[in-house]
Enzyme design. Structure first.
Site, short mmCIF file in Angstrom:
data_model
loop_
_atom_site.label_atom_id
_atom_site.label_comp_id
_atom_site.label_asym_id
_atom_site.label_seq_id
_atom_site.Cartn_x
_atom_site.Cartn_y
_atom_site.Cartn_z
N THR A 32 53.08 19.45 81.54
CA THR A 32 52.99 19.89 80.15
C THR A 32 52.80 21.40 80.06
O THR A 32 52.27 22.02 80.98
CB THR A 32 51.80 19.17 79.47
N ASP A 33 53.17 21.95 78.90
CA ASP A 33 52.92 23.39 78.68
C ASP A 33 51.43 23.67 78.46
O ASP A 33 50.99 24.82 78.50
CB ASP A 33 53.74 23.92 77.50
N GLU A 34 50.64 22.60 78.25
CA GLU A 34 49.20 22.81 77.99
C GLU A 34 48.47 23.37 79.20
O GLU A 34 47.34 23.85 79.06
CB GLU A 34 48.55 21.50 77.57
N TYR A 78 42.07 16.87 79.57
CA TYR A 78 43.45 16.42 79.83
C TYR A 78 44.26 17.53 80.51
O TYR A 78 44.85 17.33 81.58
CB TYR A 78 44.14 16.00 78.51
N LYS A 127 45.98 17.87 84.28
CA LYS A 127 47.43 18.09 84.49
C LYS A 127 47.63 19.36 85.31
O LYS A 127 48.48 19.41 86.19
CB LYS A 127 48.17 18.20 83.15
P1 NAD Z 1 51.84 7.87 77.35
O1 NAD Z 1 50.35 7.88 77.27
O2 NAD Z 1 52.63 7.40 76.19
O3 NAD Z 1 52.28 6.95 78.59
C1 NAD Z 1 51.64 6.99 79.84
C2 NAD Z 1 52.08 5.77 80.65
O4 NAD Z 1 51.43 5.84 81.94
C3 NAD Z 1 51.67 4.43 80.03
O5 NAD Z 1 52.74 3.53 80.09
C4 NAD Z 1 50.51 3.97 80.89
O6 NAD Z 1 50.37 2.57 80.95
C5 NAD Z 1 50.87 4.57 82.24
N1 NAD Z 1 49.70 4.77 83.10
C6 NAD Z 1 48.53 5.38 82.76
N2 NAD Z 1 47.68 5.34 83.82
C7 NAD Z 1 48.35 4.73 84.84
C8 NAD Z 1 48.01 4.42 86.18
N3 NAD Z 1 46.80 4.74 86.70
N4 NAD Z 1 48.93 3.80 86.96
C9 NAD Z 1 50.14 3.46 86.44
N5 NAD Z 1 50.52 3.73 85.18
C10 NAD Z 1 49.62 4.35 84.39
O7 NAD Z 1 52.24 9.32 77.79
P2 NAD Z 1 53.53 10.20 77.42
O8 NAD Z 1 53.26 10.93 76.18
O9 NAD Z 1 54.73 9.34 77.54
O10 NAD Z 1 53.51 11.26 78.61
C11 NAD Z 1 54.17 10.99 79.84
C12 NAD Z 1 54.04 12.18 80.76
O11 NAD Z 1 54.61 13.33 80.15
C13 NAD Z 1 52.59 12.57 81.08
O12 NAD Z 1 52.52 12.96 82.43
C14 NAD Z 1 52.31 13.75 80.15
O13 NAD Z 1 51.34 14.59 80.71
C15 NAD Z 1 53.67 14.40 80.13
N6 NAD Z 1 53.96 15.20 78.91
C16 NAD Z 1 53.78 14.65 77.68
C17 NAD Z 1 54.11 15.38 76.54
C18 NAD Z 1 53.98 14.79 75.15
O14 NAD Z 1 54.25 15.48 74.18
N7 NAD Z 1 53.58 13.55 74.99
C19 NAD Z 1 54.60 16.69 76.68
C20 NAD Z 1 54.75 17.22 77.95
C21 NAD Z 1 54.44 16.45 79.07
O1 TDX Z 2 45.67 13.20 63.37
C1 TDX Z 2 45.95 14.27 63.89
N1 TDX Z 2 45.92 15.41 63.14
C2 TDX Z 2 46.21 16.64 63.65
O2 TDX Z 2 46.16 17.63 62.91
C3 TDX Z 2 46.32 14.38 65.29
C4 TDX Z 2 46.37 13.15 66.16
C5 TDX Z 2 46.63 15.62 65.78
N2 TDX Z 2 46.57 16.73 64.99
C6 TDX Z 2 46.99 18.03 65.55
C7 TDX Z 2 46.40 18.41 66.89
C8 TDX Z 2 47.52 19.23 67.51
O3 TDX Z 2 47.44 20.57 67.04
O4 TDX Z 2 48.40 17.93 65.76
C9 TDX Z 2 48.80 18.62 66.96
C10 TDX Z 2 49.45 17.64 67.91
O5 TDX Z 2 48.46 16.74 68.37
P1 TDX Z 2 48.74 15.60 69.47
O6 TDX Z 2 49.85 14.73 69.01
O7 TDX Z 2 47.45 14.97 69.84
O8 TDX Z 2 49.36 16.46 70.67
P2 TDX Z 2 48.78 17.67 71.58
O9 TDX Z 2 47.31 17.64 71.64
O10 TDX Z 2 49.46 18.93 71.13
O11 TDX Z 2 49.34 17.23 73.02
C11 TDX Z 2 50.67 16.65 73.14
O12 TDX Z 2 51.59 17.59 73.63
C12 TDX Z 2 51.44 18.01 74.95
C13 TDX Z 2 50.64 15.43 74.05
O13 TDX Z 2 49.71 14.48 73.55
C14 TDX Z 2 50.31 15.81 75.47
O14 TDX Z 2 50.39 14.68 76.31
C15 TDX Z 2 51.30 16.84 75.92
O15 TDX Z 2 50.95 17.30 77.19
#
Ligand code: NAD
Ligand code: TDX
Length: 345
Positions: free
Chosen positions: A125-127, A161, A165
């Site tokens: 992630t960019d975080e 988190y 990462k």
């Molecule tokens: P998510 O929480 O929707 O899914 C995570 C999945 O991993 C789930 O299916 C869960 O059951 C599985 N999991 C969790 N712990 C596990 C374990 N110990 N063993 C096996 N499986 C396990 O997450 P997401 O949003 O789909 O993110 C996926 C990946 O992408 C992560 O590595 C996250 O850091 C990265 N990422 C997410 C975002 C975003 O915006 N959501 C952005 C950049 C990178």
């Molecule tokens: O109810 C809400 N109200 C609100 O204002 C929630 C759930 C979030 N927010 C804000 C917090 C953040 O500024 O919205 C923005 C996005 O929040 P999230 O969806 O929780 O995402 P963020 O914390 O930015 O992280 C996401 O992007 C990077 C993913 O969850 C991570 O897994 C990924 O690495």
């Protein structure tokens, strides 16, 4: 023809993992996918249930289970590692599962990849880079300007988190340098699209509206996220797997910077609600101000281009998906909102 015919996708039953699996099955008929997923609260078997059995297998298990991982890695050509605890708010209330999965799980996978000399792609992630100042806080800077993250930006994570990462990225980088692990990394901005868990910002607000509940904005709503459609994340990861240079980090982003209040007002507009139909709630502790990705090097080197360059259009399709798939989210909605209510968010 795909370079790797047997791919192990960890976390393939989660949001981004499932969208990647669906992309591979649709676009690359010669590839067989094995999903390893623990099916935590975020994993959902329904994200994969309609896929053909001849093309994919789901193994329910923990990436921290060394024996299981060793067995699966022994029979794979490449690993794409998505499995993670992924929600910042959860990491603030209970960091332990983040240490377990994001750090111990990644360690376990790279050890197996090293032993069996298997290609590894680490999804991050960019975080990990921390946050950037809001543009309005930069003297003399206007719209479209301001620093962005690049592959050489210093790591500076803010939350449990993002710290885990960042730690997992560091492990992969050390295994590349010290052990010659055949790995690449990608750091990607905020994803949106179908199958995203309703704890996350966009699906939470869409399902709030659909449930007759006011959307909730943290703090003052000025925080900026850089949105990319999950389909474009999938094509980016595929391009890295096929053409990426071993040892290299690639940034994936689609120039989708928007502040949260703008995203929310677009949702309200598209769902036919008044623009003030929301409430401000407590801010997230340590809330990162702004993320912005400079993906130009990835685009140049790999020829990768995002398809969803029109955020409003991608958002409209996403809203429609949640409207049409109420069964997918309705049972969890109450519990998700009770959990948020307990922390006044
Ligand atoms: P998510 O929480 O929707 O899914 C995570 C999945 O991993 C789930 O299916 C869960 O059951 C599985 N999991 C969790 N712990 C596990 C374990 N110990 N063993 C096996 N499986 C396990 O997450 P997401 O949003 O789909 O993110 C996926 C990946 O992408 C992560 O590595 C996250 O850091 C990265 N990422 C997410 C975002 C975003 O915006 N959501 C952005 C950049 C990178
Ligand atoms: O109810 C809400 N109200 C609100 O204002 C929630 C759930 C979030 N927010 C804000 C917090 C953040 O500024 O919205 C923005 C996005 O929040 P999230 O969806 O929780 O995402 P963020 O914390 O930015 O992280 C996401 O992007 C990077 C993913 O969850 C991570 O897994 C990924 O690495």
């Amino acid at each position: 023809m795909a370079k790797y015919k047997r791919i192990l996708v960890t976390g393939g039953a989660g949001f981004i993992g499932a969208n990647f699996v669906r992309y591979v099955i649709e676009e690359h008929p010669e590839v067989f996918v094995t999903v390893l997923d623990k099916l935590t609260y975020a994993g959902n078997i329904n994200n994969l249930i309609d896929l053909p059995e001849s093309r994919f297998k789901l193994v329910i298990g923990d990436i921290v289970d060394a024996e299981l991982v060793d067995q699966l890695v022994a029979e794979t050509d490449a690993i794409v590692h998505y499995a993670a605890e992924s929600h910042n708010d959860n990491s603030l209330s209970d960091p332990a599962p983040f240490i377990h999965t994001n750090l111990m799980g990644t360690f376990n996978l790279i050890e197996a990849a090293r032993k069996h000399d298997v290609r590894f792609h680490h999804v991050s992630t960019d975080e990990v880079y921390g946050d950037l100042p809001l543009r309005k806080d930069l003297p003399g800077r206007g719209e479209g300007e301001g620093e962005k993250f690049t592959p050489t930006t210093r790591y500076n994570p803010s939350s449990p988190y993002s710290a885990t990462k960042a730690g997992s990225d560091m492990l992969v980088k050390a295994w590349i340098r010290s052990f010659g692990l055949k790995a690449t990394l990608s750091n990607t901005s905020n994803n949106y699209g179908p199958y995203q868990h309703i704890e996350k910002f966009i699906p939470r607000q869409v399902t709030n509206v659909l449930s007759g509940v006011k959307p909730k904005l943290y703090g003052n709503g000025e925080n900026v996220r850089d949105w990319i459609h999950t389909y474009d994340h999938a094509t980016g990861v595929w391009a890295i797997l096929e053409k990426g240079q071993i040892g290299k980090t690639y940034l994936l982003g689609a120039n989708g910077e928007k502040d949260n209040v703008t995203v929310l007002k677009t949702i309200l507009d598209q769902m036919g609600c008044d623009s003030d139909y929301f409430e401000f709630v407590n801010d997230r502790p340590g809330h990162d101000l702004r993320y912005a990705i400079d993906a130009s090097e990835t685009r140049r080197e790999l020829g990768w281009q995002p398809k969803y360059n029109d955020f409003e259009n991608g958002l409209a399709k996403t809203i429609k998906w949640y409207e049409e798939n109420k069964d997918w989210w309705i049972q969890e909605k109450r519990d998700v909102e009770l959990k948020y209510a307990s922390i006044n968010r």
